[in-house]
Scaffold this motif. Structure first.
Motif, short mmCIF file in Angstrom:
data_model
loop_
_atom_site.label_atom_id
_atom_site.label_comp_id
_atom_site.label_asym_id
_atom_site.label_seq_id
_atom_site.Cartn_x
_atom_site.Cartn_y
_atom_site.Cartn_z
N ILE A 54 31.51 28.12 21.93
CA ILE A 54 31.07 28.92 23.07
C ILE A 54 30.17 28.10 23.98
CG2 ILE A 54 29.66 30.91 23.73
CD1 ILE A 54 30.71 32.28 21.15
N ASP A 55 29.26 27.33 23.37
CA ASP A 55 28.37 26.47 24.17
C ASP A 55 29.18 25.46 24.99
OD1 ASP A 55 26.17 27.77 23.16
OD2 ASP A 55 25.68 26.22 21.68
N SER A 72 32.17 25.82 26.15
CA SER A 72 32.80 26.52 27.28
C SER A 72 31.81 26.75 28.39
CB SER A 72 33.39 27.85 26.80
OG SER A 72 34.70 27.71 26.33
N HIS A 73 30.60 27.14 28.03
CA HIS A 73 29.57 27.37 29.05
C HIS A 73 29.21 26.06 29.75
CE1 HIS A 73 28.48 31.62 28.66
NE2 HIS A 73 28.75 31.50 27.38
N MET A 87 32.93 35.74 30.41
CA MET A 87 32.20 35.22 29.26
C MET A 87 31.14 36.22 28.77
SD MET A 87 31.70 31.17 30.05
CE MET A 87 33.07 30.01 29.90
N ARG A 141 35.15 33.86 35.69
CA ARG A 141 35.02 33.29 34.35
C ARG A 141 33.65 33.58 33.74
NH1 ARG A 141 36.29 27.15 34.84
NH2 ARG A 141 35.09 27.06 32.90
N GLY A 142 32.60 33.41 34.55
CA GLY A 142 31.25 33.68 34.06
C GLY A 142 31.09 35.12 33.63
N LEU A 183 31.89 25.32 32.23
CA LEU A 183 31.75 26.16 33.42
C LEU A 183 30.64 25.64 34.32
CD1 LEU A 183 32.45 28.68 35.07
CD2 LEU A 183 30.89 29.98 33.59
N LEU A 184 29.53 25.23 33.72
CA LEU A 184 28.42 24.68 34.51
C LEU A 184 28.85 23.40 35.21
CD1 LEU A 184 25.48 24.70 35.38
CD2 LEU A 184 24.91 23.53 33.24
N GLY A 230 37.56 34.36 29.66
CA GLY A 230 36.47 33.44 29.95
C GLY A 230 36.61 32.08 29.31
N HIS A 231 37.23 32.04 28.13
CA HIS A 231 37.28 30.80 27.36
C HIS A 231 38.68 30.21 27.24
CE1 HIS A 231 33.11 31.24 25.87
NE2 HIS A 231 33.38 32.52 25.91
N ALA A 271 31.13 37.87 25.15
CA ALA A 271 29.97 37.73 24.28
C ALA A 271 29.56 39.09 23.72
CB ALA A 271 28.81 37.10 25.05
#
Length: 249
Positions: A91-92, A94-95, A234, A230-231, A98-99, A66-67, A238
């Motif tokens: 982590i934030d 990476s999210h 993640m 990927r989502g 992705l967004l 994911g990352h 997590a």
């Protein structure tokens, strides 16, 4: 009895490696990189690991899909150094990436949906003829009017490689064929979505390589699938990281 329990919890590098299809050298490399906590040592100097190391390895391997390897390494290193806030920040990020990738895909899909079949404008006034021989052929003035932009904008897009009109051998005017009109319309939609010319150029190149918009649908489906994978990865990462954080206490 406590000593026996402690001994039973000891794991060798091969014990960690075997369950994940890794080499013992990879386990040592992960430790040196800070992905795993420092190993214990026997009186003879051999590395020994525990269930905590096994949890760290599971967390790292779950984070990678994911990352990515680099970010997953940085996350684990931060956790093992006690810098959990830094790990959460990574982590934030990476999210957020992705967004942003999802929004880019949505913008591209929206732009493609908004493209209507291009038709050449009818004859009109001006110093340039409205159309030339060949299906969809048009000149810069009529095309700019059709898109609601200035001819100078089309010339700028040409310099950026977004459109590639040929020159009429007799008049020297720019001639936009059906593919050029398609590319100009796609560029126009993406520019309205706030995308820069340097961001649009690779997409236009992909449309050309695919031979049009229809073959590009396959690439967009693949792109959407990769983002979904990927989502989901993640989420798995997590869960494993949370389990490792609980075990660390």
């Amino acid at each position: 009895m406590g000593q026996n329990l402690q001994n039973s919890e000891r794991l060798r590098p091969i014990d960690l490696a075997r369950g994940h299809g890794l080499s013992t050298q990879a386990i040592r490399n992960y430790e040196e990189a800070g992905i795993l906590p420092a190993a214990g040592r026997t009186p003879h100097g051999y590395r020994t690991y525990t269930s905590l190391h096994a949890g760290a390895l599971r967390a790292f391997l779950a984070l990678v899909p994911g990352h990515g390897h680099r970010t997953a390494t940085s996350i684990m290193r931060a956790v093992n150094q006690g810098a959990t806030e830094e790990a959460f920040r990574l982590i934030d990020e990476s999210h957020a990436q992705l967004l942003d990738d999802r929004r880019t895909l949505q913008a591209v899909e929206s732009a493609l949906r908004d493209l209507e079949p291009a038709t050449a404008p009818g004859p009109g006034g001006g110093s340039e003829p409205a159309a030339v021989s060949g299906p969809g052929g048009t000149f810069i003035g009529p095309l700019a009017a059709q898109l609601g932009i200035r001819p100078a904008t089309l010339r700028k897009w040409e310099r950026a490689g977004l459109v590639r009109p040929r020159r009429d051998s007799r008049t020297g005017y720019r001639v936009y064929d059906e593919a050029d009109v398609r590319d100009a319309r796609l560029a126009h939609q993406l520019r309205r979505g706030g995308y820069l010319l340097e961001q649009i150029a690779p997409l236009i190149a992909q449309v050309r390589a695919a031979g049009g918009l229809e073959p590009l649908e396959t690439a967009l489906r693949d792109w959407r699938g990769r983002l979904s994978a990927r989502g989901r990865a993640m989420l798995t990462g997590a869960a494993e990281l949370e389990a490792y954080l609980r075990e660390r206490g």
